[in-house]
Motif scaffolding. Structure first.
Motif, PDB file in Angstrom:
ATOM      1  N   GLY A  54      -2.983  -2.134  10.644  1.00  0.00           N
ATOM      2  CA  GLY A  54      -3.601  -1.819   9.362  1.00  0.00           C
ATOM      3  C   GLY A  54      -3.054  -0.525   8.785  1.00  0.00           C
ATOM      4  O   GLY A  54      -2.825  -0.407   7.581  1.00  0.00           O
ATOM      5  N   GLN A  55      -2.841   0.479   9.655  1.00  0.00           N
ATOM      6  CA  GLN A  55      -2.275   1.742   9.198  1.00  0.00           C
ATOM      7  C   GLN A  55      -0.865   1.549   8.656  1.00  0.00           C
ATOM      8  O   GLN A  55      -0.481   2.134   7.631  1.00  0.00           O
ATOM      9  N   LEU A  56      -0.061   0.715   9.331  1.00  0.00           N
ATOM     10  CA  LEU A  56       1.302   0.463   8.875  1.00  0.00           C
ATOM     11  C   LEU A  56       1.324  -0.202   7.507  1.00  0.00           C
ATOM     12  O   LEU A  56       2.096   0.194   6.618  1.00  0.00           O
ATOM     13  N   THR A  57       0.487  -1.195   7.313  1.00  0.00           N
ATOM     14  CA  THR A  57       0.463  -1.870   6.012  1.00  0.00           C
ATOM     15  C   THR A  57      -0.037  -0.940   4.911  1.00  0.00           C
ATOM     16  O   THR A  57       0.408  -1.034   3.764  1.00  0.00           O
ATOM     17  N   ALA A  58      -0.943  -0.017   5.249  1.00  0.00           N
ATOM     18  CA  ALA A  58      -1.406   0.956   4.254  1.00  0.00           C
ATOM     19  C   ALA A  58      -0.265   1.874   3.823  1.00  0.00           C
ATOM     20  O   ALA A  58      -0.099   2.167   2.634  1.00  0.00           O
ATOM     21  N   VAL A  59       0.534   2.328   4.792  1.00  0.00           N
ATOM     22  CA  VAL A  59       1.679   3.192   4.469  1.00  0.00           C
ATOM     23  C   VAL A  59       2.677   2.443   3.585  1.00  0.00           C
ATOM     24  O   VAL A  59       3.189   2.980   2.594  1.00  0.00           O
ATOM     25  N   LEU A  60       2.966   1.193   3.923  1.00  0.00           N
ATOM     26  CA  LEU A  60       3.926   0.413   3.142  1.00  0.00           C
ATOM     27  C   LEU A  60       3.408   0.165   1.721  1.00  0.00           C
ATOM     28  O   LEU A  60       4.181   0.223   0.749  1.00  0.00           O
ATOM     29  N   ALA A  61       2.116  -0.106   1.591  1.00  0.00           N
ATOM     30  CA  ALA A  61       1.562  -0.362   0.265  1.00  0.00           C
ATOM     31  C   ALA A  61       1.649   0.883  -0.610  1.00  0.00           C
ATOM     32  O   ALA A  61       2.073   0.815  -1.777  1.00  0.00           O
ATOM     33  N   LEU A  62       1.295   2.037  -0.071  1.00  0.00           N
ATOM     34  CA  LEU A  62       1.359   3.269  -0.854  1.00  0.00           C
ATOM     35  C   LEU A  62       2.794   3.658  -1.160  1.00  0.00           C
ATOM     36  O   LEU A  62       3.101   4.125  -2.264  1.00  0.00           O
ATOM     37  N   ALA A  63       3.691   3.470  -0.200  1.00  0.00           N
ATOM     38  CA  ALA A  63       5.099   3.800  -0.440  1.00  0.00           C
ATOM     39  C   ALA A  63       5.694   2.911  -1.530  1.00  0.00           C
ATOM     40  O   ALA A  63       6.403   3.395  -2.427  1.00  0.00           O
ATOM     41  N   GLY A  64       5.408   1.609  -1.473  1.00  0.00           N
ATOM     42  CA  GLY A  64       5.918   0.720  -2.507  1.00  0.00           C
ATOM     43  C   GLY A  64       5.387   1.060  -3.881  1.00  0.00           C
ATOM     44  O   GLY A  64       6.122   1.040  -4.874  1.00  0.00           O
ATOM     45  N   LEU A  65       4.103   1.405  -3.951  1.00  0.00           N
ATOM     46  CA  LEU A  65       3.512   1.777  -5.227  1.00  0.00           C
ATOM     47  C   LEU A  65       4.152   3.044  -5.778  1.00  0.00           C
ATOM     48  O   LEU A  65       4.449   3.141  -6.983  1.00  0.00           O
ATOM     49  N   ALA A  66       4.383   4.024  -4.915  1.00  0.00           N
ATOM     50  CA  ALA A  66       4.990   5.272  -5.366  1.00  0.00           C
ATOM     51  C   ALA A  66       6.419   5.061  -5.851  1.00  0.00           C
ATOM     52  O   ALA A  66       6.829   5.615  -6.880  1.00  0.00           O
ATOM     53  N   VAL A  67       7.180   4.266  -5.127  1.00  0.00           N
ATOM     54  CA  VAL A  67       8.570   3.991  -5.550  1.00  0.00           C
ATOM     55  C   VAL A  67       8.572   3.315  -6.913  1.00  0.00           C
ATOM     56  O   VAL A  67       9.375   3.657  -7.795  1.00  0.00           O
TER      57      VAL A  67
ATOM     58  N   ALA B  84       9.946  -2.856  -5.113  1.00  0.00           N
ATOM     59  CA  ALA B  84       8.928  -1.925  -4.609  1.00  0.00           C
ATOM     60  C   ALA B  84       7.529  -2.379  -5.011  1.00  0.00           C
ATOM     61  O   ALA B  84       6.582  -2.295  -4.217  1.00  0.00           O
ATOM     62  N   GLY B  85       7.395  -2.877  -6.240  1.00  0.00           N
ATOM     63  CA  GLY B  85       6.096  -3.386  -6.670  1.00  0.00           C
ATOM     64  C   GLY B  85       5.649  -4.574  -5.837  1.00  0.00           C
ATOM     65  O   GLY B  85       4.472  -4.683  -5.477  1.00  0.00           O
ATOM     66  N   ALA B  86       6.602  -5.480  -5.525  1.00  0.00           N
ATOM     67  CA  ALA B  86       6.264  -6.627  -4.691  1.00  0.00           C
ATOM     68  C   ALA B  86       5.850  -6.183  -3.294  1.00  0.00           C
ATOM     69  O   ALA B  86       4.907  -6.733  -2.704  1.00  0.00           O
ATOM     70  N   LEU B  87       6.550  -5.179  -2.741  1.00  0.00           N
ATOM     71  CA  LEU B  87       6.181  -4.661  -1.423  1.00  0.00           C
ATOM     72  C   LEU B  87       4.763  -4.093  -1.439  1.00  0.00           C
ATOM     73  O   LEU B  87       3.989  -4.320  -0.498  1.00  0.00           O
ATOM     74  N   ALA B  88       4.409  -3.390  -2.498  1.00  0.00           N
ATOM     75  CA  ALA B  88       3.064  -2.814  -2.593  1.00  0.00           C
ATOM     76  C   ALA B  88       2.011  -3.915  -2.639  1.00  0.00           C
ATOM     77  O   ALA B  88       0.982  -3.826  -1.961  1.00  0.00           O
ATOM     78  N   VAL B  89       2.257  -4.951  -3.424  1.00  0.00           N
ATOM     79  CA  VAL B  89       1.276  -6.028  -3.567  1.00  0.00           C
ATOM     80  C   VAL B  89       1.111  -6.786  -2.253  1.00  0.00           C
ATOM     81  O   VAL B  89      -0.017  -7.035  -1.788  1.00  0.00           O
ATOM     82  N   VAL B  90       2.230  -7.160  -1.643  1.00  0.00           N
ATOM     83  CA  VAL B  90       2.170  -7.933  -0.399  1.00  0.00           C
ATOM     84  C   VAL B  90       1.522  -7.111   0.719  1.00  0.00           C
ATOM     85  O   VAL B  90       0.662  -7.607   1.454  1.00  0.00           O
ATOM     86  N   SER B  91       1.939  -5.848   0.836  1.00  0.00           N
ATOM     87  CA  SER B  91       1.375  -5.000   1.892  1.00  0.00           C
ATOM     88  C   SER B  91      -0.118  -4.768   1.664  1.00  0.00           C
ATOM     89  O   SER B  91      -0.898  -4.751   2.621  1.00  0.00           O
ATOM     90  N   GLY B  92      -0.512  -4.601   0.415  1.00  0.00           N
ATOM     91  CA  GLY B  92      -1.929  -4.436   0.127  1.00  0.00           C
ATOM     92  C   GLY B  92      -2.730  -5.666   0.482  1.00  0.00           C
ATOM     93  O   GLY B  92      -3.845  -5.565   1.016  1.00  0.00           O
ATOM     94  N   PHE B  93      -2.173  -6.837   0.202  1.00  0.00           N
ATOM     95  CA  PHE B  93      -2.858  -8.082   0.548  1.00  0.00           C
ATOM     96  C   PHE B  93      -2.979  -8.236   2.062  1.00  0.00           C
ATOM     97  O   PHE B  93      -4.043  -8.596   2.584  1.00  0.00           O
ATOM     98  N   VAL B  94      -1.890  -7.954   2.767  1.00  0.00           N
ATOM     99  CA  VAL B  94      -1.927  -8.057   4.231  1.00  0.00           C
ATOM    100  C   VAL B  94      -2.928  -7.055   4.808  1.00  0.00           C
ATOM    101  O   VAL B  94      -3.659  -7.360   5.755  1.00  0.00           O
ATOM    102  N   PHE B  95      -2.966  -5.867   4.234  1.00  0.00           N
ATOM    103  CA  PHE B  95      -3.921  -4.867   4.698  1.00  0.00           C
ATOM    104  C   PHE B  95      -5.352  -5.378   4.555  1.00  0.00           C
ATOM    105  O   PHE B  95      -6.175  -5.226   5.464  1.00  0.00           O
ATOM    106  N   ARG B  96      -5.630  -6.003   3.441  1.00  0.00           N
ATOM    107  CA  ARG B  96      -6.989  -6.529   3.226  1.00  0.00           C
ATOM    108  C   ARG B  96      -7.317  -7.613   4.241  1.00  0.00           C
ATOM    109  O   ARG B  96      -8.430  -7.656   4.782  1.00  0.00           O
ATOM    110  N   VAL B  97      -6.361  -8.502   4.502  1.00  0.00           N
ATOM    111  CA  VAL B  97      -6.597  -9.580   5.470  1.00  0.00           C
ATOM    112  C   VAL B  97      -6.823  -9.004   6.860  1.00  0.00           C
ATOM    113  O   VAL B  97      -7.747  -9.409   7.594  1.00  0.00           O
TER     114      VAL B  97
END
Length: 546
Positions: free
Chosen positions: A240-253, A271-284
């Motif tokens: 969960g921590q990893l997906t949170a980092v990826l989601a925030l990094a993608g959003l920032a990029v 980068a936007g797609a990475l943020a969306v996918v990582s955010g979805f995975v984080f929620r799951v």
């Protein structure tokens, strides 16, 4: 009877002994060889507590100074490394985003490793990362070192509070230690811009990072005199921590590079797609984890969701304003780094003073009213900055910045206290960590937005871009102020402010410093419980009796 001598404790007499019986064995008391050691141990405990407090205070101070000093050094970094506006955005956001992402589990790391060990690791990594920043040959290496700094700072923050709790067993002494820790952060934030300006102007921007090396060495030396900390079991959701980092990094990029490469460019879309996918995975992942970092039920409570949204907006306004002003003073007005740093001193003083008044306002008028007021003041701050230009008199600039100094200082203590009181005691750390993460995310995205808009032709400072960014943040604040007004009931928020003031004290202490830096809440639940044991006096007792 009075006057009757007591029997000697050092020998047995023969009074009453039968004739011819052997003399009783004379027993003399042996000297108590343990008392001096116990006395020494008793004297050693306060010294160790003092050492732990100094070590914690130094760590918090160096992290706080680093944040504000680097903002003043940005124009010099740009000239030295030729990083452009996008490079400056990453210098700030690389630190802030990693700080925000790891705040979700930093408290659990401190518990699992032990406060002293986690603090030592964090300080050592922060010191080494500072050396990497100082030696960076290019903007890419500097950004990578700033990522390491942010991750280390996220560990240092909760561990420093855990050290204070470990060293001060008495709740009153612990409360005083936390107050000193907070005041130290306030002083550091006020001194940071001035110190950063002096170092940048006299020795170059690299000196801002080199300053951390001797301080880090002193902290590590002090920790050798602090007792080992116990380890406690704590859930840690690595995936969960990893997906949170990826989601925030993608959003920032996406936000940072979108203003420079174009919003439809392939890297930005990726980068936007990475943020969306990582955010979805984080929620799951969080919905299926037995002990999630962010319990879904927590976000369905309006007294939790609203403070989170307000915290995001408030930090966007404050951090965006600080980033904007640092460039405005030096790039548009041509101020030296030292002069630009001095311009922040009155602002820091006003923030500190307003922080002290905010809890009283919440008790008098209710938390909802104070939260809404703070956001409206922040909205006014964004609007009154619209006329700023290169020839605006300095005295007028300082006056126009008063709302920026007061808005967050009014709202943040009340919204933090409201959030902490809205959740069970065992969830206080989770709620506080989530609030601080979202606040840091708001600041990071504001820096990304302003950086994209401020880049004028030829690398200059764009006044139209500045005004567009100010209007965007003002609109966001109006939306969250409306949410606060409609979703928070007056009676509920007012009762919370009056009936449970001591439970809100850690949250108020957390915010009593100029720049709203994060204070991880995994340890906050225990600090809150400790402070709630204090006797109620003065106005607190009066409110409780009503």
């Amino acid at each position: 009877m009075p006057g009757t001598p007591a029997p000697s404790p050092t020998a047995t007499t023969d009074q009453g002994r039968a004739p011819g019986s052997p003399l009783p064995e004379v027993r003399r008391r042996q000297p108590d060889r343990t008392r001096p050691a116990e006395a020494g141990a008793g004297a050693e405990a306060p010294r160790r507590a003092g050492v732990a407090l100094v070590a914690s205070l130094l760590g918090f101070t160096v992290i706080t100074i680093d944040v504000s000093a680097v903002n003043i050094a940005l124009p010099s970094i740009r000239e030295s490394l030729d990083g452009g506006m996008a490079g400056l955005q990453w210098v700030v956001d690389a630190y802030t985003l990693m700080f925000a992402a790891l705040m979700l589990s930093a408290g659990a790391i401190a518990d699992r490793a032990g406060a002293r060990r986690a603090y030592a690791w964090g300080v050592a990594l922060f010191t080494l990362a500072s050396l990497g920043c100082a030696l960076a040959p290019g903007i890419g290496v500097l950004v990578a070192a700033r990522v390491a700094q942010g991750g280390a700072a996220a560990v240092v923050m909760p561990a420093s509070l855990a050290l204070i709790r470990q060293a001060h067993e008495d709740s009153r002494e612990r409360a005083r230690a936390i107050a000193l820790w907070t005041v130290g952060g306030s002083v550091a934030m006020a001194a940071g811009p001035v110190l950063g300006g002096l170092l940048t102007e006299s020795a170059g921007w690299r000196a801002v990072f080199l300053l951390n090396l001797p301080v880090g060495a002193v902290i590590l030396g002090l920790l050798t005199r602090v007792p080992r900390s116990p380890r406690r079991p704590a859930a840690l959701d690595g995936f969960g921590q990893l997906t949170a980092v990826l989601a925030l990094a993608g959003l920032a990029v996406a936000v940072i590079e979108g203003g420079h490469l174009g919003w439809t460019s392939l890297p930005v879309l990726g980068a936007g797609a990475l943020a969306v996918v990582s955010g979805f995975v984080f929620r799951v992942v969080e919905s299926r984890h037995r002990q999630p970092m962010i319990p879904p039920a927590l976000l369905r409570e309006r007294r939790v969701a609203v403070p989170l949204a307000v915290g995001f907006a408030v930090n966007a306004a404050f951090y965006g304003g600080i980033f904007l002003l640092g460039l405005y003073y030096q790039q548009l007005r041509g101020m030296s780094a030292t002069a630009a740093g001095l311009m922040f001193v009155p602002m820091s003083a006003v923030v500190t003073a307003t922080n002290l008044v905010s809890p009283r306002l919440a008790e008098r008028f209710g938390r909802r009213s104070v939260i809404v007021l703070g956001q409206l003041v922040f909205t006014a701050a964004m609007l009154v900055m619209l006329p700023l230009a290169g020839d605006t008199p300095v005295w007028l600039v300082l006056i126009l910045l008063l709302p920026l100094s007061m808005g967050g200082a009014v709202a943040v203590p009340a919204l933090t206290a409201l959030l902490i009181d809205a959740v069970p005691a065992e969830r206080a750390g989770t709620a506080s960590g989530l609030l601080n993460s979202l606040r840091q995310l708001g600041g990071a995205l504001a820096v990304a937005l302003f950086g994209s808009l401020l880049a004028g032709s030829g690398g200059g400072f764009s006044l139209p871009g500045m005004r567009l960014g100010l209007l965007a943040v003002a609109a966001l604040l109006l939306v969250t102020a409306g949410m606060s007004r409609m979703l928070l009931t007056r009676g509920l928020s007012h009762a919370g402010a009056e009936r449970r003031p001591l439970q809100a004290l850690p949250a108020v202490v957390e915010e009593a410093r100029p720049l709203p830096l994060p204070l991880c809440g995994h340890e906050l639940a225990r600090v809150r419980a400790d402070l709630s044991d204090l006797p109620r006096t003065g106005s607190t007792a009066a409110h409780t009796a009503e």
